[in-house]
Design a protein around this motif. Structure first.
Motif, PDB file in Angstrom:
ATOM      1  N   ALA A   1       0.831  -1.208   0.000  1.00 31.76           N
ATOM      2  CA  ALA A   1       0.000   0.000   0.000  1.00 31.76           C
ATOM      3  C   ALA A   1       0.862   1.253   0.000  1.00 31.76           C
ATOM      4  O   ALA A   1       0.526   2.258  -0.646  1.00 31.76           O
ATOM      5  CB  ALA A   1      -0.936  -0.013   1.209  1.00 31.76           C
ATOM      6  N   TYR A   2       1.973   1.213   0.730  1.00 30.67           N
ATOM      7  CA  TYR A   2       2.896   2.357   0.783  1.00 30.67           C
ATOM      8  C   TYR A   2       3.457   2.652  -0.601  1.00 30.67           C
ATOM      9  O   TYR A   2       3.554   3.811  -1.022  1.00 30.67           O
ATOM     10  CB  TYR A   2       4.021   2.037   1.766  1.00 30.67           C
ATOM     11  CG  TYR A   2       4.970   3.188   2.033  1.00 30.67           C
ATOM     12  CD1 TYR A   2       4.676   4.146   2.995  1.00 30.67           C
ATOM     13  CD2 TYR A   2       6.176   3.310   1.330  1.00 30.67           C
ATOM     14  CE1 TYR A   2       5.559   5.194   3.264  1.00 30.67           C
ATOM     15  CE2 TYR A   2       7.048   4.356   1.585  1.00 30.67           C
ATOM     16  CZ  TYR A   2       6.735   5.290   2.553  1.00 30.67           C
ATOM     17  OH  TYR A   2       7.593   6.323   2.794  1.00 30.67           O
TER      18      TYR A   2
ATOM     19  N   GLN B   1       2.095   1.765  -3.519  1.00 31.51           N
ATOM     20  CA  GLN B   1       1.013   2.257  -4.380  1.00 31.51           C
ATOM     21  C   GLN B   1       0.748   3.738  -4.131  1.00 31.51           C
ATOM     22  O   GLN B   1       0.536   4.516  -5.077  1.00 31.51           O
ATOM     23  CB  GLN B   1      -0.267   1.443  -4.134  1.00 31.51           C
ATOM     24  CG  GLN B   1      -0.178  -0.020  -4.547  1.00 31.51           C
ATOM     25  CD  GLN B   1      -0.284  -0.234  -6.050  1.00 31.51           C
ATOM     26  OE1 GLN B   1      -0.181   0.709  -6.837  1.00 31.51           O
ATOM     27  NE2 GLN B   1      -0.501  -1.469  -6.463  1.00 31.51           N
ATOM     28  N   GLN B   2       0.788   4.140  -2.872  1.00 25.42           N
ATOM     29  CA  GLN B   2       0.601   5.555  -2.563  1.00 25.42           C
ATOM     30  C   GLN B   2       1.762   6.379  -3.100  1.00 25.42           C
ATOM     31  O   GLN B   2       1.583   7.502  -3.593  1.00 25.42           O
ATOM     32  CB  GLN B   2       0.475   5.757  -1.045  1.00 25.42           C
ATOM     33  CG  GLN B   2       0.171   7.188  -0.617  1.00 25.42           C
ATOM     34  CD  GLN B   2      -1.143   7.690  -1.175  1.00 25.42           C
ATOM     35  OE1 GLN B   2      -2.170   7.016  -1.071  1.00 25.42           O
ATOM     36  NE2 GLN B   2      -1.149   8.879  -1.757  1.00 25.42           N
TER      37      GLN B   2
ATOM     38  N   ARG C   1       1.328   7.291  -6.687  1.00 30.65           N
ATOM     39  CA  ARG C   1       0.404   8.422  -6.875  1.00 30.65           C
ATOM     40  C   ARG C   1       1.070   9.742  -6.488  1.00 30.65           C
ATOM     41  O   ARG C   1       0.965  10.742  -7.211  1.00 30.65           O
ATOM     42  CB  ARG C   1      -0.868   8.187  -6.054  1.00 30.65           C
ATOM     43  CG  ARG C   1      -1.714   7.022  -6.562  1.00 30.65           C
ATOM     44  CD  ARG C   1      -3.053   6.952  -5.855  1.00 30.65           C
ATOM     45  NE  ARG C   1      -2.935   6.548  -4.458  1.00 30.65           N
ATOM     46  CZ  ARG C   1      -2.954   5.287  -4.040  1.00 30.65           C
ATOM     47  NH1 ARG C   1      -3.064   4.289  -4.916  1.00 30.65           N
ATOM     48  NH2 ARG C   1      -2.858   4.996  -2.762  1.00 30.65           N
ATOM     49  N   ASP C   2       1.753   9.755  -5.350  1.00 29.63           N
ATOM     50  CA  ASP C   2       2.347  11.004  -4.860  1.00 29.63           C
ATOM     51  C   ASP C   2       3.453  11.522  -5.768  1.00 29.63           C
ATOM     52  O   ASP C   2       3.624  12.741  -5.921  1.00 29.63           O
ATOM     53  CB  ASP C   2       2.901  10.803  -3.442  1.00 29.63           C
ATOM     54  CG  ASP C   2       1.808  10.584  -2.410  1.00 29.63           C
ATOM     55  OD1 ASP C   2       0.640  10.916  -2.708  1.00 29.63           O
ATOM     56  OD2 ASP C   2       2.112  10.072  -1.314  1.00 29.63           O
TER      57      ASP C   2
END
Length: 521
Positions: A43-44, A46-47, A50-51
């Motif tokens: 999840a980290y 994947q974020q 995006r960032d």
């Protein structure tokens, strides 16, 4: 720091006379994985995509002699799609340098060269501008970025010089600092090392790396050059991306094959897991020793100190007590541990490798967006996760750090723009600026006129060509290629006879170069 000192003493004390035939250590004990929440880690990442606006990323982690995390995320190409996985090919760029250093270590084992041999012993025609430096430059100096030469990347970025021509032209450049008296990152000197490998081994650098490193490590989908990767016609290849004028887009590959020993190799997360395993295995892989313990450890031995201004900006967050360079590796301490690391950067691509030998831990991260520094965030995040260090949001901290650097760069550009003297005109008619301008080392720049437009070209590549825009007086500016790096200054100089005598490129930096006019159209 005590842990680091003990580690370094053990690392550096071995004699260089150890035989390459020595046995390998016993296989690692039964594996017990460090407890890491891989769901949260996924999840980290994947974020982070995006960032940082990253199309795709591929990750390998090796702990205690085995891969523990090999995954891909995102898309190979915003244009053609395709999911990134552990087998997706990416450019290794400057992380290739560690393979060049390893190749030399193998040849030292074989008695075909010595670390402190003069370079001219193996390349009799090699010369720099200073005869003393030419005589005293040693093989290891080719790898430590302290030869005295400043940046020479324009030699291979032109696209019309081969490796031998590039190296021959070095003799025309003045040195920027004394031999071993400074630090300036140097790609071309690594290609000189590649030529030494060729002379000592009887095979090209690419063939040596392929047959002596990639194949023995079973890196079956790795290639020493872009050309060889493309010839394999592999369908699982990432595309390079660049944000130009606010739009993220696919760009053409920027080859490094003219200086392959500096950064031309290609690989995948799955294959770099094998490379990490080897680098953490003291020169052994699967019970087979490829290089002696002594010469393997020479690679990670600190060879030159790196000043703060030449190290990674991440040091503002990791706060090392020292920064150094080995043979193909940047080095620092982190939470009392020794870290060897190196980035790889080429237009549209990023890579980073990190080793924490005391913890038997290695990380490799690929990305397919130009200078997306999530690579650093993820490496430090993984180091923390697999060593039980306190959790930090490295991505958030590095977004702030690099965001501040980008803001400073924009402010500097705005200040420069404000200094423009408006309402001025060139001192001559546009036709007077056309012609060929020559630098004795960096070759020709041509200026041509079509109607009321001046066009600049430096070599055959469209990436090095563009239309001049008048700035003020005899100063112009140009966006080269697709404009990905913004405006570059081009300043013409009037000679004693009143005609246009020369032009200067990169005039607002220490890399300014003057090209003298040698021909009119």
């Amino acid at each position: 720091m005590i842990r680091h000192i003990v580690f370094c003493l053990g690392l550096c004390a071995a004699s260089a006379s150890a035989a390459p035939s020595e046995t390998c250590p016993a296989p690692p004990a039964p594996f017990v994985a460090t407890t890491v929440d891989t769901v949260a880690l996924d999840a980290y990442i994947q974020q982070g995509l995006r960032d940082w606006k990253l199309p795709g990323v591929s990750v390998a982690v090796v702990k205690d002699g085995r891969p523990v995390y090999v995954k891909g995320f995102g898309t190979r190409s915003l244009q053609d799609g395709g999911a990134v996985d552990g087998d997706t090919l990416f450019g290794m760029m400057s992380t290739t340098k560690a393979m060049t250093a390893l190749a030399l270590a193998m040849l030292v084992d074989e008695g075909k060269l010595g670390w402190d041999d003069p370079v001219t012993t193996h390349l009799p025609g090699f010369a720099l501008s200073d005869p003393y430096v030419t005589r005293d430059l040693r093989v290891r100096d080719l790898l430590t970025h302290n030869s005295g030469l400043g940046n020479t990347d324009l030699l291979w970025a032109r696209g019309d010089f081969d490796a031998r021509e590039i190296i021959a032209r070095l003799r025309g450049l003045p040195l920027s600092y004394p031999l071993r008296g400074g630090f300036a990152y140097q790609n071309v000197m690594y290609q000189v090392a590649g030529e030494v490998i060729g002379t000592a081994s009887g095979m090209s650098w690419a063939d040596f790396v392929d047959t002596r490193i990639l194949k023995p490590l079973a890196m079956t989908r790795s290639y020493p050059t872009l050309a060889r990767m493309q010839a394999a016609r592999d369908g699982n290849v990432s595309a390079a991306h660049f944000e130009i004028d606010g739009k993220l887009q696919v760009i053409a590959e920027s080859p490094v094959d003219a200086v392959p020993a500096a950064g031309a190799a290609w690989s995948s997360a799955a294959d770099t897991a094998k490379w990490l395993t080897f680098m953490l295995g003291d020169g052994c892989m699967g019970g087979t020793r490829l290089v002696s313990t002594a010469n393997f450890r020479e690679l990670l031995k600190p060879q030159a100190m790196v000043p703060a201004g030449e190290f990674y900006p991440t040091a503002k967050l990791t706060r090392p007590h020292w920064t150094s360079y080995g043979l193909g590796w940047f080095q620092q301490d982190y939470l009392g541990r020794f870290v060897a690391m190196h980035t790889g950067s080429m237009d549209g691509r990023t890579a980073i490798i990190g080793l924490m030998p005391e913890e038997n831990l290695g990380v490799y991260v690929f990305g397919n967006l130009d200078h997306a520094e999530f690579r650093h965030a993820l490496m430090w995040k993984l180091f923390d996760a697999y060593t039980g260090a306190p959790a930090r949001d490295w991505s958030k901290e590095l977004l702030a750090l690099y965001g501040g650097m980008h803001a400073d760069a924009k402010a500097a550009q705005a200040k420069q723009d404000a200094a423009r003297v408006r309402g001025t005109k060139p001192s001559h008619a546009l036709a007077a600026y056309a012609g060929t301008y020559r630098h004795p080392v960096y070759g020709d720049v041509t200026i041509t006129r079509t109607g009321n437009v001046l066009h600049l070209a430096m070599g055959p590549l469209p990436d090095n060509a563009g239309i001049l825009q008048h700035w003020h007086y005899d100063s112009f500016r140009v966006k080269l290629g697709d404009g990905r790096y913004g405006w570059n200054p081009v300043i013409f100089r009037v000679g004693a006879d009143g005609g246009i005598a020369a032009l200067r490129l990169f005039d607002d930096s220490s890399d300014a170069l003057e090209f003298t006019r040698v021909a009119k159209p």
